[in-house]
Design an enzyme around this catalytic site. Structure first.
Site, short mmCIF file in Angstrom:
data_model
loop_
_atom_site.label_atom_id
_atom_site.label_comp_id
_atom_site.label_asym_id
_atom_site.label_seq_id
_atom_site.Cartn_x
_atom_site.Cartn_y
_atom_site.Cartn_z
N SER A 11 4.93 -2.19 -3.79
CA SER A 11 3.87 -2.27 -4.80
C SER A 11 3.85 -1.00 -5.62
CB SER A 11 2.51 -2.46 -4.13
OG SER A 11 2.09 -1.25 -3.50
N ASP A 12 3.28 -1.10 -6.81
CA ASP A 12 2.92 0.11 -7.53
C ASP A 12 1.79 0.78 -6.75
OD1 ASP A 12 2.77 2.11 -9.42
OD2 ASP A 12 2.83 0.73 -11.12
N TRP A 13 1.52 2.03 -7.05
CA TRP A 13 0.60 2.83 -6.24
C TRP A 13 -0.83 2.29 -6.36
CZ3 TRP A 13 5.16 3.54 -5.33
CH2 TRP A 13 5.68 4.60 -4.58
N GLY A 44 -1.42 -0.87 -5.83
CA GLY A 44 -1.27 -2.22 -6.36
C GLY A 44 -1.12 -3.30 -5.32
#
Length: 827
Positions: free
Chosen positions: A232-234, A236
């Site tokens: 995931s993005d941070w 996310g």
């Protein structure tokens, strides 16, 4: 680890998985901290460190400050090169930088295609066209991974703006999704086999990308054959078992937040437990692919190397120049040696080398245009003036800052720390400091050069107050409200004006963490701004300086505060009084060259009156040297626009139909109503005249493209054809051009854009040199996506192959016939 080595001496992932307890498997599926995976010492499973890219390797330090590193040209500058070999070379160079920082994974490249001119991360991506983006990204990934560092193409998928990106649903028609927004990811997965991919923050048709089984399993793994890890993005990740079952291996950052209850879910549900084991396999495989099992790197931030390599500096300088696009030149460029030059503007003495957000880093150096031209001139005369400001925020004082930490209000000091500037992003803390609950006091001294009015400001992710000489000036504590700074986790900038006497003044800032909804626990930041109030006569002063020189170089544009992650671009008009500055300088000196540094298109009301315009983007740490190289003709302006420069915002493809729901979005959704018609596709359909078209760029020489040929007039199932042209350098200087081939479907069952880029080649030629350029086409290059049958379809019949040097300069047409209908089914 000899008991889990296979016969070839590699790690036996299956055997290692069988030794892991369910709890240990779960532990692998969220980060240990901001940049590392969880190690399992019992089985000699090391931690794997990741680092932000894509235009450099920051390492494990903060977004501001930290270990110095090489800053490369940003994505749109590299996209402007249209040079696959250069991107491969940059990928390999970045791998060495990553290894110096102890990182086995680089969070790059960013490959979302441009939908709107207002995307805040426009600068970080490559192009508006999926094929150009996909080919460049493939080369970058190949270069990076050949040197043993994993690439992480991002953001998968539908992250084409920053507005409400953490929650908004990108509702994209199926054809546009396949033909535009998924296409670069498909190309890089199939052609470069990236070892990781990062999901986008947003939702797709209501489902978060990190929870999206169709996106992550059906398309990415089953259809495209992806074998790597999905992270995931941070911040996310939004679920535990659901995201694991959907195909997401790694929640970042750690410790686990969304997956805090994953172990209990897995213990209660066999399907989740099976998915946990499969996802843990992905983490172990990434550790193996990066060589971290065999060679666990020292991943401590303190052990990061800040080595600056001469060959890297040379590469950045060369790449920066090759990405610059010469938009206009009446013959004034290249500049003659020995002439006097006035270098004016807000970007003259300040080096704008990168964009903002997670792409920023502490560059080894920041060479300004003024520095570059002074070195290039040698004994010549170079004068300068600022003229006007273009700051979005007040400048950060570059002075020492002392921080005292307390556990509570009025408590004893438990730790101290010193920083080198007045913007602090806490990614690590002294021992004993709780990131969620501490009190910080920052003290610093600034100098007022003379009596007068000065502006102070605060912006913070957390609560803050600023006092000057013991008197509170800015309240960003009781009055704190969520704004656009720090990825929308911070406030807006709060400013106050104060009368100061000449001399030193002590500043003190009180800080307290403050976690917001959807925020990242422990993410704290504060930015202090300070500047004398602008001089209203500065434009006239710059014009007076320019009038005394033979040539004036006006350095204007934006910076990483305007072009950044978390907030979209302000519009298309240059901020501040920059247009007035160009007009004034041009009136004072007819030999005026404008050097633009932006992350995307801007309006140019002065375009007709100036003899030359150079789009320089943010070309990395050697910016000033690369700009001087091009202005003096020591390097070719090798760039061709990877994005259409529209003449006004009304020509942006996301604005004509429904300005709210189409962009930026309403009620938590953004509708891609323009479908397939973005960039040059929109220009063709709307019959508008752009300021500069896609693929455009001038050279210091001229080229003739002639003698188009096809290897066969007909193509059948399973076949390919090649189109070839002869390119001649008809000028007196060495130079480069880009041969571009677009496909036009003469009769299509479904609506299609008038033309679509399908092949290109960059060619470097000496004066008089002739070279044959060959471009390969397959059936997929003739196809569109038919969502009613879930297949790529090419209808039998005739296609025009349009060949030239920009999307509006395509003088050659070849006719190709497809002998029979062709389909390639998807899932």
């Amino acid at each position: 680890m000899t008991d889990i080595l296979n016969k070839a001496g590699a790690v036996d992932i299956d055997a290692l998985l069988d030794q892991l307890t369910l709890e240990e498997q779960v532990s692998l599926l969220a980060g240990a901290d901001f940049w590392r995976t969880v190690p399992i010492p019992r089985l000699d499973i090391p931690s794997l460190k990741v680092s932000d890219g894509p235009a450099g390797v920051r390492g494990g330090g903060p977004l501001v400050g930290g270990v110095r590193t090489a800053a490369y040209p940003v994505g749109i500058a590299l996209g402007s090169t249209w040079n696959l070999e250069l991107l491969r070379e940059i990928g390999a160079s970045l791998a060495r930088e990553a290894l110096d920082k102890g990182a086995g994974v680089l969070l790059a490249p960013t490959i979302n295609v441009f939908r709107s001119a207002l995307n805040g991360r426009n600068f970080e991506n490559y192009a508006e066209d999926p094929v150009l983006t996909g080919k460049l990204a493939t080369a970058y990934v190949q270069g990076l991974q050949a040197a043993g560092v994993a690439a992480t193409p991002k953001h998968f998928a539908g992250n084409e703006s920053e507005y409400q990106r953490g929650t908004i649903s990108s509702n994209i028609p199926a054809r546009a999704m396949r033909e535009l927004y998924l296409r670069p990811f498909e190309m890089v997965v199939k052609d470069a086999d990236p070892w990781a991919i990062m999901t986008a923050y947003n939702r797709l048709d209501g489902v978060y990308c990190s929870d999206h089984p169709w996106l992550l399993e059906t398309v990415l793994r089953k259809e495209w054959g992806f074998t790597g890890l999905v992270m995931s993005d941070w911040g996310g990740t939004h679920s535990a078992g659901r995201s694991v079952r959907a195909g997401l291996e790694l929640e970042m950052p750690g410790p686990a937040k969304a997956r805090a209850g994953l172990l209990a879910e897995a213990q209660a549900d066999p399907a989740t437990a099976a998915a946990v084991k499969e996802r843990a396999r992905g983490v172990l495989r990434l550790i193996e692919r990066t060589g971290t099992f065999a060679d666990p790197r020292d991943v401590s931030d303190a052990a990061e190397k800040a080595t600056e390599y001469p060959e890297t500096r040379a590469l950045i300088r060369r790449a920066g120049a090759e990405g610059m696009v010469l938009l206009k030149n009446t013959g004034i460029l290249p500049l003659p040696a020995g002439a006097s030059v006035a270098v004016v503007g807000p970007n003259a003495a300040t080096a704008q080398v990168m964009g903002g957000g997670s792409a920023q880093m502490n560059a080894h150096r920041r060479v300004s245009p003024l520095d570059g031209l002074r070195e290039a001139q040698g004994s010549g005369t170079v004068t300068t003036a600022v003229g006007c400001e273009n700051d979005k925020f007040l400048p950060v004082p570059q002075v020492p800052v002392h921080i005292e930490y307390r556990a509570t209000d009025g408590g004893d000091v438990i730790a101290t720390e010193d920083k080198s500037q007045a913007e602090i992003l806490w990614f690590s803390y002294p021992a004993g400091v709780n990131p969620l609950e501490f009190r910080g006091t920052l003290t610093l001294t600034v100098q007022a050069p003379q009596d007068g009015q000065y502006d102070f400001s605060l912006a913070s992710a957390g609560l803050s107050r600023l006092s000057v000489d013991g008197v509170e000036v800015v309240d960003n504590w009781d009055a704190w409200t969520q704004g656009d700074t720090y990825f929308n986790f911070g406030s807006d900038e709060v400013r106050r004006s104060v009368t100061l006497s000449a001399g030193p003044h002590e500043l003190s800032v009180a800080f307290k963490p403050h976690v917001i909804d959807n925020g990242i626990a422990g993410f704290n930041a504060v930015r202090i701004g300070f500047r004398a109030e602008p001089d209203e006569g500065s434009v006239a002063q710059a014009a007076a300086v320019a009038a005394k020189a033979d040539y004036a170089v006006v350095c204007i544009g934006t910076n990483g505060d305007w072009e950044t992650e978390g907030v979209d671009r302000w519009g298309l008009d240059l901020p501040g009084r920059q247009n007035a500055l160009v007009d004034a300088v041009r009136a004072a000196n007819p030999n005026t060259i404008v050097v633009l540094q932006t992350g995307g298109p801007v309006t140019m009301p002065w375009l007709d009156s100036v003899p030359a315009v150079l789009q320089a983007w943010f070309p990395g740490q050697e910016a000033g040297h690369a700009i001087a190289d091009v202005l003096y003709g020591r390097a070719e302006p090798g760039g061709r626009l990877p994005q259409t420069f529209i003449a006004s915002l009304k020509d942006d493809p996301t604005h004509p139909l429904n300005p709210d729901v189409q962009y930026p979005g309403v009620d938590g959704r953004v509708e891609y109503l323009e479908g397939l018609y973005t960039g040059y596709r929109h220009v063709d359909r709307a019959e508008i005249t752009p300021l500069f078209p896609f693929g455009f760029g001038l050279s210091y020489t001229t080229f003739d493209v002639s003698n188009p040929q096809l290897s066969a007039a007909t193509i059948g199932v399973g076949e390919t054809v090649t189109a070839s042209v002869q390119v001649k350098n008809t000028g007196e200087r060495a130079g480069s051009t880009v041969v571009q081939l677009y496909v036009h479907d003469r009769v299509s069952r479904l609506d299609r854009p008038h033309k679509e880029l399908k092949a290109f080649a960059k060619v470097h030629l000496q004066p008089g040199q002739i070279q044959t350029v060959t471009l390969l086409l397959g059936l997929r290059d003739l196809a569109y996506f038919d969502d009613t049958v879930h297949a790529w379809v090419a209808d039998s019949g005739d296609f025009d192959l349009l060949i030239g040097q920009s999307s509006t300069a395509l003088p050659h047409t070849l006719r190709l016939s497809l002998s029979t209908d062709w389909k390639e089914y998807t899932s």
